[in-house]
Design a protein around this motif. Structure first.
Motif, PDB file in Angstrom:
ATOM      1  N   ALA A  15       0.832  -1.202   0.000  1.00 33.54           N
ATOM      2  CA  ALA A  15       0.000   0.000   0.000  1.00 33.54           C
ATOM      3  C   ALA A  15       0.868   1.253   0.000  1.00 33.54           C
ATOM      4  N   GLU A  16       1.956   1.214   0.743  1.00 37.38           N
ATOM      5  CA  GLU A  16       2.886   2.354   0.777  1.00 37.38           C
ATOM      6  C   GLU A  16       3.510   2.584  -0.600  1.00 37.38           C
ATOM      7  N   ASP A  17       3.859   1.510  -1.302  1.00 40.23           N
ATOM      8  CA  ASP A  17       4.401   1.634  -2.657  1.00 40.23           C
ATOM      9  C   ASP A  17       3.394   2.310  -3.587  1.00 40.23           C
ATOM     10  N   VAL A  18       2.128   1.943  -3.461  1.00 38.15           N
ATOM     11  CA  VAL A  18       1.080   2.543  -4.289  1.00 38.15           C
ATOM     12  C   VAL A  18       0.959   4.034  -3.977  1.00 38.15           C
ATOM     13  N   LEU A  19       0.963   4.382  -2.706  1.00 36.86           N
ATOM     14  CA  LEU A  19       0.849   5.793  -2.324  1.00 36.86           C
ATOM     15  C   LEU A  19       2.049   6.616  -2.789  1.00 36.86           C
ATOM     16  N   VAL A  20       3.236   6.045  -2.721  1.00 32.94           N
ATOM     17  CA  VAL A  20       4.436   6.746  -3.190  1.00 32.94           C
ATOM     18  C   VAL A  20       4.341   7.019  -4.687  1.00 32.94           C
ATOM     19  N   ASP A  21       3.903   6.017  -5.458  1.00 35.58           N
ATOM     20  CA  ASP A  21       3.766   6.215  -6.903  1.00 35.58           C
ATOM     21  C   ASP A  21       2.709   7.269  -7.220  1.00 35.58           C
ATOM     22  N   ARG A  22       1.602   7.244  -6.506  1.00 34.48           N
ATOM     23  CA  ARG A  22       0.558   8.246  -6.747  1.00 34.48           C
ATOM     24  C   ARG A  22       1.085   9.646  -6.454  1.00 34.48           C
ATOM     25  N   ARG A  23       1.836   9.795  -5.384  1.00 33.40           N
ATOM     26  CA  ARG A  23       2.394  11.099  -5.035  1.00 33.40           C
ATOM     27  C   ARG A  23       3.406  11.545  -6.091  1.00 33.40           C
ATOM     28  N   GLN A  24       4.183  10.604  -6.604  1.00 36.42           N
ATOM     29  CA  GLN A  24       5.157  10.931  -7.636  1.00 36.42           C
ATOM     30  C   GLN A  24       4.450  11.416  -8.906  1.00 36.42           C
ATOM     31  N   ALA A  88       2.212   2.954 -15.436  1.00 39.44           N
ATOM     32  CA  ALA A  88       2.247   1.528 -15.775  1.00 39.44           C
ATOM     33  C   ALA A  88       2.661   0.699 -14.562  1.00 39.44           C
ATOM     34  N   GLN A  89       3.657   1.184 -13.820  1.00 34.85           N
ATOM     35  CA  GLN A  89       4.078   0.483 -12.606  1.00 34.85           C
ATOM     36  C   GLN A  89       2.980   0.505 -11.556  1.00 34.85           C
ATOM     37  N   LEU A  90       2.249   1.605 -11.498  1.00 32.69           N
ATOM     38  CA  LEU A  90       1.188   1.747 -10.501  1.00 32.69           C
ATOM     39  C   LEU A  90       0.107   0.701 -10.711  1.00 32.69           C
ATOM     40  N   LYS A  91      -0.248   0.445 -11.956  1.00 29.32           N
ATOM     41  CA  LYS A  91      -1.268  -0.563 -12.249  1.00 29.32           C
ATOM     42  C   LYS A  91      -0.845  -1.925 -11.714  1.00 29.32           C
ATOM     43  N   GLU A  92       0.413  -2.282 -11.948  1.00 30.44           N
ATOM     44  CA  GLU A  92       0.920  -3.564 -11.460  1.00 30.44           C
ATOM     45  C   GLU A  92       0.918  -3.611  -9.933  1.00 30.44           C
ATOM     46  N   LYS A  93       1.331  -2.515  -9.310  1.00 27.71           N
ATOM     47  CA  LYS A  93       1.406  -2.480  -7.851  1.00 27.71           C
ATOM     48  C   LYS A  93       0.016  -2.553  -7.213  1.00 27.71           C
ATOM     49  N   VAL A  94      -0.961  -1.898  -7.834  1.00 23.24           N
ATOM     50  CA  VAL A  94      -2.329  -1.961  -7.313  1.00 23.24           C
ATOM     51  C   VAL A  94      -2.860  -3.382  -7.428  1.00 23.24           C
ATOM     52  N   ARG A  96      -1.063  -6.125  -7.398  1.00 21.78           N
ATOM     53  CA  ARG A  96      -0.379  -6.927  -6.379  1.00 21.78           C
ATOM     54  C   ARG A  96      -0.950  -6.657  -4.990  1.00 21.78           C
ATOM     55  N   LEU A  97      -1.305  -5.405  -4.723  1.00 23.71           N
ATOM     56  CA  LEU A  97      -1.916  -5.059  -3.440  1.00 23.71           C
ATOM     57  C   LEU A  97      -3.261  -5.752  -3.276  1.00 23.71           C
ATOM     58  N   TYR A  98      -4.084  -5.708  -4.314  1.00 24.32           N
ATOM     59  CA  TYR A  98      -5.385  -6.380  -4.256  1.00 24.32           C
ATOM     60  C   TYR A  98      -5.205  -7.881  -4.080  1.00 24.32           C
ATOM     61  N   GLU A  99      -4.228  -8.427  -4.775  1.00 23.81           N
ATOM     62  CA  GLU A  99      -3.949  -9.861  -4.656  1.00 23.81           C
ATOM     63  C   GLU A  99      -3.529 -10.213  -3.229  1.00 23.81           C
ATOM     64  N   ALA A 100      -2.688  -9.383  -2.619  1.00 26.70           N
ATOM     65  CA  ALA A 100      -2.237  -9.630  -1.248  1.00 26.70           C
ATOM     66  C   ALA A 100      -3.394  -9.523  -0.260  1.00 26.70           C
ATOM     67  N   GLN A 101      -4.372  -8.671  -0.570  1.00 22.54           N
ATOM     68  CA  GLN A 101      -5.524  -8.507   0.309  1.00 22.54           C
ATOM     69  C   GLN A 101      -6.588  -9.578   0.071  1.00 22.54           C
ATOM     70  N   GLY A 102      -6.396 -10.383  -0.982  1.00 20.14           N
ATOM     71  CA  GLY A 102      -7.365 -11.420  -1.293  1.00 20.14           C
ATOM     72  C   GLY A 102      -8.565 -10.907  -2.061  1.00 20.14           C
ATOM     73  N   LYS A 103      -8.437  -9.721  -2.628  1.00 19.52           N
ATOM     74  CA  LYS A 103      -9.523  -9.127  -3.411  1.00 19.52           C
ATOM     75  C   LYS A 103      -9.336  -9.489  -4.882  1.00 19.52           C
ATOM     76  N   PRO A 104     -10.427  -9.498  -5.640  1.00 17.68           N
ATOM     77  CA  PRO A 104     -10.278  -9.774  -7.081  1.00 17.68           C
ATOM     78  C   PRO A 104      -9.623  -8.590  -7.789  1.00 17.68           C
ATOM     79  N   GLU A 105      -8.997  -8.878  -8.918  1.00 17.58           N
ATOM     80  CA  GLU A 105      -8.343  -7.847  -9.720  1.00 17.58           C
ATOM     81  C   GLU A 105      -9.375  -6.842 -10.199  1.00 17.58           C
ATOM     82  N   LEU A 106      -8.974  -5.574 -10.291  1.00 15.47           N
ATOM     83  CA  LEU A 106      -9.895  -4.536 -10.740  1.00 15.47           C
ATOM     84  C   LEU A 106     -10.278  -4.763 -12.196  1.00 15.47           C
ATOM     85  N   LYS A 107     -11.539  -4.635 -12.487  1.00 14.18           N
ATOM     86  CA  LYS A 107     -12.035  -4.787 -13.853  1.00 14.18           C
ATOM     87  C   LYS A 107     -11.842  -3.473 -14.613  1.00 14.18           C
TER      88      LYS A 107
END
Length: 128
Positions: A15-24, A88-94, A96-107
């Protein structure tokens, strides 16, 4: 107990990686907007002088107007490339975050815009 703690640490790190990319992305977009403002100001400049004063890293430098505009255009292109790479990296990281949380991939998250040739072909089909 350790597995729960490890799981939470992993999710928090992703989640921190996602937030860092969004801020960047926000920071790069702010720079891109400042460049756009500078280009607009230079193009509307009615002063007949061939040089402009530009601030680089706390120093003011007098440069030719055309060279300054060229440098800003190059910076804009570089910023566009950086923003697209981070997105592009953000999409992959999001994902992976959803996968780690056990949520389905975003449609629809991996959609890309149509290029002009594809859009022209679609319009041709739609218009007959």
């Amino acid at each position: 107990m350790d597995t729960v703690l490890n799981y939470l640490q992993e999710v928090e790190k992703k989640a921190e990686d996602v937030l860092v990319d969004r801020r960047q992305i926000v920071d790069l977009d702010m720079r891109r907007n400042q460049n756009r403002e500078a280009l607009r100001a230079l193009s509307k400049d009615t002063d007949k002088s061939e040089t402009v004063t530009v601030c680089f890293g706390g120093m003011f430098i007098e440069l030719p107007k055309n060279k300054t505009m060229e440098m800003i255009h190059q910076d804009q292109e570089q910023l566009d490339l950086e923003i697209n790479a981070v997105r592009a990296q953000l999409k992959e990281k999001v994902n992976r975050l959803y996968e780690a949380q056990g949520k389905p991939e975003l449609k629809g998250f991996n959609l890309t815009a149509l290029d002009p040739a594809e859009m022209k072909a679609i319009n041709k089909v739609l218009n007959g």
